[in-house]
Design an enzyme around this catalytic site. Structure first.
Site, mmCIF file in Angstrom:
data_model
loop_
_atom_site.group_PDB
_atom_site.id
_atom_site.type_symbol
_atom_site.label_atom_id
_atom_site.label_comp_id
_atom_site.label_asym_id
_atom_site.label_seq_id
_atom_site.Cartn_x
_atom_site.Cartn_y
_atom_site.Cartn_z
ATOM 1 N N HIS A 1 0.525 0.344 -13.125
ATOM 2 C CA HIS A 1 1.236 -0.900 -13.426
ATOM 3 C C HIS A 1 2.731 -0.616 -13.478
ATOM 4 O O HIS A 1 3.143 0.394 -14.071
ATOM 5 C CB HIS A 1 0.753 -1.460 -14.766
ATOM 6 C CG HIS A 1 1.452 -2.702 -15.194
ATOM 7 N ND1 HIS A 1 1.234 -3.926 -14.608
ATOM 8 C CD2 HIS A 1 2.378 -2.918 -16.175
ATOM 9 C CE1 HIS A 1 2.004 -4.839 -15.179
ATOM 10 N NE2 HIS A 1 2.700 -4.255 -16.145
ATOM 11 N N GLY B 1 0.772 -1.224 0.000
ATOM 12 C CA GLY B 1 0.000 0.000 0.000
ATOM 13 C C GLY B 1 0.810 1.284 0.000
ATOM 14 O O GLY B 1 0.337 2.313 0.481
HETATM 15 N N1 LIG Z 1 -10.292 -5.939 -16.109
HETATM 16 C C1 LIG Z 1 -9.100 -5.573 -15.585
HETATM 17 N N2 LIG Z 1 -8.942 -5.553 -14.250
HETATM 18 C C2 LIG Z 1 -7.741 -5.159 -13.719
HETATM 19 C C3 LIG Z 1 -6.669 -4.823 -14.553
HETATM 20 C C4 LIG Z 1 -6.882 -4.825 -15.973
HETATM 21 O O1 LIG Z 1 -5.977 -4.468 -16.768
HETATM 22 N N3 LIG Z 1 -8.108 -5.209 -16.432
HETATM 23 N N4 LIG Z 1 -5.413 -4.524 -14.004
HETATM 24 C C5 LIG Z 1 -5.215 -5.086 -12.679
HETATM 25 C C6 LIG Z 1 -3.856 -4.865 -12.109
HETATM 26 N N5 LIG Z 1 -2.919 -5.735 -12.842
HETATM 27 C C7 LIG Z 1 -1.900 -5.162 -13.570
HETATM 28 O O2 LIG Z 1 -1.658 -3.953 -13.570
HETATM 29 C C8 LIG Z 1 -3.142 -7.136 -12.853
HETATM 30 C C9 LIG Z 1 -3.548 -7.766 -11.679
HETATM 31 C C10 LIG Z 1 -3.831 -9.125 -11.687
HETATM 32 C C11 LIG Z 1 -3.680 -9.876 -12.854
HETATM 33 C C12 LIG Z 1 -4.049 -11.331 -12.848
HETATM 34 O O3 LIG Z 1 -3.693 -12.069 -13.749
HETATM 35 N N6 LIG Z 1 -4.821 -11.749 -11.827
HETATM 36 C C13 LIG Z 1 -5.350 -13.114 -11.788
HETATM 37 C C14 LIG Z 1 -4.613 -13.915 -10.701
HETATM 38 C C15 LIG Z 1 -4.849 -13.293 -9.345
HETATM 39 C C16 LIG Z 1 -4.060 -13.971 -8.202
HETATM 40 O O4 LIG Z 1 -3.237 -14.873 -8.476
HETATM 41 O O5 LIG Z 1 -4.307 -13.559 -7.036
HETATM 42 C C17 LIG Z 1 -6.857 -13.041 -11.503
HETATM 43 O O6 LIG Z 1 -7.383 -11.916 -11.248
HETATM 44 O O7 LIG Z 1 -7.482 -14.107 -11.557
HETATM 45 C C18 LIG Z 1 -3.252 -9.255 -14.019
HETATM 46 C C19 LIG Z 1 -2.974 -7.882 -14.025
HETATM 47 C C20 LIG Z 1 -6.339 -4.643 -11.769
HETATM 48 N N7 LIG Z 1 -7.593 -5.116 -12.362
HETATM 49 N N1 LIG Z 2 -0.070 -5.697 -12.171
HETATM 50 C C1 LIG Z 2 -0.333 -5.008 -10.951
HETATM 51 C C2 LIG Z 2 0.941 -4.644 -10.253
HETATM 52 O O1 LIG Z 2 1.971 -5.300 -10.387
HETATM 53 N N2 LIG Z 2 0.869 -3.551 -9.471
HETATM 54 C C3 LIG Z 2 2.004 -3.031 -8.772
HETATM 55 O O2 LIG Z 2 2.031 -3.482 -7.423
HETATM 56 C C4 LIG Z 2 2.807 -2.533 -6.672
HETATM 57 C C5 LIG Z 2 2.048 -2.269 -5.397
HETATM 58 O O3 LIG Z 2 2.859 -1.556 -4.509
HETATM 59 P P1 LIG Z 2 2.208 -0.921 -3.172
HETATM 60 O O4 LIG Z 2 1.283 -1.971 -2.612
HETATM 61 O O5 LIG Z 2 3.390 -0.606 -2.307
HETATM 62 O O6 LIG Z 2 1.448 0.310 -3.596
HETATM 63 C C6 LIG Z 2 2.927 -1.269 -7.540
HETATM 64 O O7 LIG Z 2 4.243 -1.133 -8.070
HETATM 65 C C7 LIG Z 2 1.941 -1.517 -8.650
HETATM 66 O O8 LIG Z 2 2.304 -0.923 -9.885
#
Ligand SMILES: Nc1nc2c(c(=O)[nH]1)N[C@@H](CN(C=O)c1ccc(C(=O)N[C@@H](CCC(=O)O)C(=O)O)cc1)CN2
Ligand SMILES: NCC(=O)N[C@@H]1O[C@H](COP(=O)([O-])[O-])[C@@H](O)[C@H]1O
EC number: 2.1.2.2
Length: 208
Positions: free
Chosen positions: A113, A16
């Protein structure tokens, strides 16, 4: 004419530090936003502790507590809606939003991201960039859509990759620049408004 601050719901899954940067920025009334709730997909994370220390309401919705992913998505949408956000910010939230959440908040749901999208999407952006051998990487703030890290980009920030970097050292450097990018962009969205024009996102309320 003073307008009320934009209402932010922030979603987290870990430390966070991005949330903390937003909480700190919101302490200044001129920033133009306030965090009205923090949500997570898991318990016992520092992100929730940060919210509690700041006196911000929290909620946890674990996928495993629901009969289906769809019902989890629906519960997330309804819970977040209860806080009446102007903007939803996911900062380290490790779950993909589904159709119900996007139906409610699509277009006003942003995610940060730790890579320069479209390169290195997914859950391991910093590690993937390091493994690939890029010389620069960074972070991207985008409007979330139904894809994985495919939404229109609002802001990006660049950091150099050092020869002796580990995943941890690189990600920490990214996070430093990322927090500045996030605070700046969310503040401008809150104060100036924004509009989405195809794959472009511009500050300023829609012209018409
Ligand atoms: N519809 C969308 N939701 C979210 C996105 C997005 O691009 N489209 N971004 C995420 C954050 N993120 C990357 O920046 C990201 C987070 C999670 C995953 C993922 O593959 N999650 C899986 C597995 C989760 C787990 O193992 O706990 C899942 O959700 O089933 C990919 C990208 C925020 N939301
Ligand atoms: N694909 C999603 C992802 O990788 N998100 C990344 O998790 C970190 C959270 O840090 P924080 O909990 O210290 O803010 C951040 O660097 C964010 O970009």
């Amino acid at each position: 004419m003073s307008t009320s601050p934009a209402r932010l719901v922030v979603l987290v899954s870990g430390a966070g530090t991005n949330l903390q940067a937003l909480l700190d920025a919101c302490a200044d009334p001129s920033y133009g936003a306030r965090v009205v709730a923090v949500g997570a997909d898991r318990d016992d994370i520092e992100g929730l502790a940060r919210a509690e220390r700041a006196g911000v309401p929290t909620f946890v919705k674990k996928v495993g507590q629901f009969s289906s992913r769809e019902s989890w998505d629906r519960a997330m949408a309804e819970t977040v809606a209860g806080f009446e956000p102007d903007l939803v910010v996911s900062a380290g939230f490790m779950k993909l939003a589904g159709e119900h959440f996007l139906a409610r908040f699509g277009g006003r749901y942003v995610n940060t991201h730790p890579a320069l999208l479209p390169s290195f999407p997914g859950m391991h952006g910093a590690a993937d960039a390091l493994d690939y051998g890029v010389r620069v990487t960074g972070a991207t703030l985008f409007i979330v859509d139904a894809g994985v890290d495919t939404g229109p980009i609002l802001a990006q920030t660049v950091v150099a990759v050092e020869d002796d970097d580990t995943v941890e050292s690189l990600h920490e450097r990214i996070k430093g620049a990322e927090r500045e990018m996030l605070v700046d962009a969310v503040g401008r969205m809150s104060r100036e408004g924004f509009r989405i024009e195809g794959r472009k996102v511009r500050y300023g309320a829609p012209v018409h």
